[in-house]
Design an enzyme around this catalytic site. Structure first.
Site, PDB file in Angstrom:
ATOM      1  N   HIS A  96       0.873  -1.192   0.000  1.00 40.22           N
ATOM      2  CA  HIS A  96       0.000   0.000   0.000  1.00 40.22           C
ATOM      3  C   HIS A  96       0.909   1.242   0.000  1.00 40.22           C
ATOM      4  O   HIS A  96       0.950   2.003   0.978  1.00 40.22           O
ATOM      5  CB  HIS A  96      -0.925  -0.033   1.221  1.00 40.22           C
ATOM      6  N   GLN A 153      -0.391   4.859   0.858  1.00 38.51           N
ATOM      7  CA  GLN A 153      -0.647   5.001   2.290  1.00 38.51           C
ATOM      8  C   GLN A 153       0.654   5.323   3.028  1.00 38.51           C
ATOM      9  O   GLN A 153       0.716   6.245   3.838  1.00 38.51           O
ATOM     10  CB  GLN A 153      -1.256   3.698   2.842  1.00 38.51           C
ATOM     11  N   ASP A 205      -3.283  -1.550  12.225  1.00 38.02           N
ATOM     12  CA  ASP A 205      -4.219  -1.700  11.113  1.00 38.02           C
ATOM     13  C   ASP A 205      -5.205  -2.805  11.502  1.00 38.02           C
ATOM     14  O   ASP A 205      -4.994  -3.523  12.489  1.00 38.02           O
ATOM     15  CB  ASP A 205      -3.447  -2.057   9.826  1.00 38.02           C
ATOM     16  N   CYS A 210      -4.195   3.530   9.284  1.00 42.40           N
ATOM     17  CA  CYS A 210      -4.532   3.886   7.898  1.00 42.40           C
ATOM     18  C   CYS A 210      -6.027   4.094   7.697  1.00 42.40           C
ATOM     19  O   CYS A 210      -6.430   4.756   6.754  1.00 42.40           O
ATOM     20  CB  CYS A 210      -4.017   2.816   6.950  1.00 42.40           C
ATOM     21  N   ARG A 230      -3.332  11.750   2.654  1.00 45.62           N
ATOM     22  CA  ARG A 230      -3.436  10.924   1.443  1.00 45.62           C
ATOM     23  C   ARG A 230      -3.610  11.827   0.218  1.00 45.62           C
ATOM     24  O   ARG A 230      -3.004  11.614  -0.832  1.00 45.62           O
ATOM     25  CB  ARG A 230      -4.642   9.968   1.542  1.00 45.62           C
TER      26      ARG A 230
HETATM   27  N1   CP Z   1      -6.527   3.682   4.052  1.00 41.76           N
HETATM   28  C1   CP Z   1      -7.183   3.409   2.893  1.00 41.76           C
HETATM   29  O1   CP Z   1      -6.575   3.016   1.885  1.00 41.76           O
HETATM   30  O2   CP Z   1      -8.526   3.630   2.946  1.00 41.76           O
HETATM   31  P1   CP Z   1      -9.609   3.224   1.849  1.00 41.76           P
HETATM   32  O3   CP Z   1      -9.713   1.724   1.854  1.00 41.76           O
HETATM   33  O4   CP Z   1     -10.866   3.900   2.326  1.00 41.76           O
HETATM   34  O5   CP Z   1      -9.179   3.729   0.500  1.00 41.76           O
HETATM   35  N1  NVA Z   2      -4.861  -3.921   5.411  1.00 46.33           N
HETATM   36  C1  NVA Z   2      -6.107  -3.308   5.011  1.00 46.33           C
HETATM   37  C2  NVA Z   2      -5.897  -1.878   4.625  1.00 46.33           C
HETATM   38  C3  NVA Z   2      -7.128  -1.145   4.186  1.00 46.33           C
HETATM   39  C4  NVA Z   2      -6.851   0.264   3.770  1.00 46.33           C
HETATM   40  C5  NVA Z   2      -6.710  -4.103   3.868  1.00 46.33           C
HETATM   41  O1  NVA Z   2      -5.944  -4.545   2.985  1.00 46.33           O
HETATM   42  O2  NVA Z   2      -7.913  -4.313   3.850  1.00 46.33           O
END
Ligand code: CP
Ligand code: NVA
Length: 311
Positions: A135, A138, A230, A270, A298
């Site tokens: 990610h 993020q 997270d 996040c 973001r």
């Molecule tokens: N943190 C993040 O990526 O959030 P969303 O899933 O809402 O995009």
């Molecule tokens: N680890 C989480 C992050 C969401 C923004 C997922 O992958 O669902």
């Protein structure tokens, strides 16, 4: 102006330490400019970002679409299911077709390999908006949040407690690149990918970063400037939710655990968050939580990425 050597932003590994710091500085500058003058210059006038989503999103979708508009361009939401991709058209053909129309693609999907494949066949930049593995956008916003708070990465300790997932992977790579001390505490069986940890440790040798992965949350949190967690169940893992709730029980960020951090620690997440699971309401809604500034960043961090890739 920030120019990136790589065509794509898939993992942060493709960016140099200097490029990451420049992106963060640009993000801070774009944020300040918009706050003070109400706008940013239309450096992406007429440019279009295709945004493919195979998973839900609030922050990523809204911040990318808004970010494109702020820079004079347009973000186009595409549901993966409704594209022909969802009916079996290949990633390769999709990449070649979209390259004829738009200026960049942002994609959120499951397997990281799909994004790499898309980038390989696209003539235009591809930005990873979250995969099961990484990610990066993020982590850039998280690093911006840390930088704004401390003014430096040197001597700053970021502790991540919980699942060794996509978010941790990008924090390890990004943190290693900028010279942070990143400590992660994950239960047995939920450690981050070993290859990614080794990559982060290799990068750390050059940047002075410290990368540590352990099982004991108290030990990891000791002396932390930032405490990050997270969700315990990421998108796509829903059927494991009950087991994960048990396996992560000792990894909740709560009033007891934060005692081990520096008194002026800041809490990061996040989002979306599950109060009462990975974090208590007292912590995430308390005075030391920076989660909404972090979410706000973001927008700014991604505008910096878009400006650097598309200008
Ligand atoms: N943190 C993040 O990526 O959030 P969303 O899933 O809402 O995009
Ligand atoms: N680890 C989480 C992050 C969401 C923004 C997922 O992958 O669902």
């Amino acid at each position: 102006d920030v120019k990136l050597k790589a065509k794509d932003v898939l993992t942060l590994e493709e960016l140099s330490s200097e490029e990451i710091v420049s992106l963060i500085q640009l993000a801070v500058q774009l944020k300040k400019q918009r706050a003070e003058t109400g706008s940013n210059p239309n450096v992406l006038q007429g440019k279009v970002l295709a945004m493919i989503f195979d998973k839900s999103s609030t922050r990523t979708r809204v911040s990318f679409e808004t970010g494109m508009l702020h820079l004079g361009g347009h973000g186009m939401f595409l549901s993966g299911k409704e594209l022909q991709l969802g009916r079996g058209e290949t990633i390769e053909d999709t990449a070649k077709v979209l390259s004829q129309y738009v200026d960049a693609i942002m994609i959120r999907t499951f397997e990281h390999e799909k994004v790499a494949e898309l980038a390989k066949h696209a003539a235009i930049p591809v930005i990873n908006g979250l995969t099961d593995g990484h990610h990066p956008c993020q982590a850039l916003a998280d690093l911006q949040t840390i930088y704004e708070e401390k003014g430096t990465f040197e001597g700053v300790k970021l502790t991540y407690v919980g699942d060794g997932n996509n978010v941790l992977h990008s924090l390890l790579i990004g943190g290693a690149k900028v010279g942070l001390h990143v400590a992660a505490a994950c239960p047995a069986g939920y450690e981050p990918n070993e290859e990614i940890v080794n990559t982060a440790k290799e990068i750390a040798k050059k940047t002075g970063a410290v990368i540590e992965v352990m099982e004991n949350p108290q030990a990891a949190v000791q002396g932390a400037d930032f405490l990050y967690t997270d969700v315990w169940t990421s998108m796509g893992q829903e059927e494991e939710a009950a087991k994960r709730l048990q396996d992560f029980a000792a990894y909740q960020v709560n009033e007891q655990l934060v005692q081990w951090a520096k008194p002026d620690y800041k809490f990061l997440h996040c989002l979306p968050a599950h109060r009462g699971e990975e974090v208590t309401a007292e912590v995430i809604d308390g005075p030391q939580s920076a989660v909404f500034e972090q979410a706000g960043n973001r927008l700014h961090a991604q505008k910096a990425v878009l400006a650097a890739l598309l200008q």
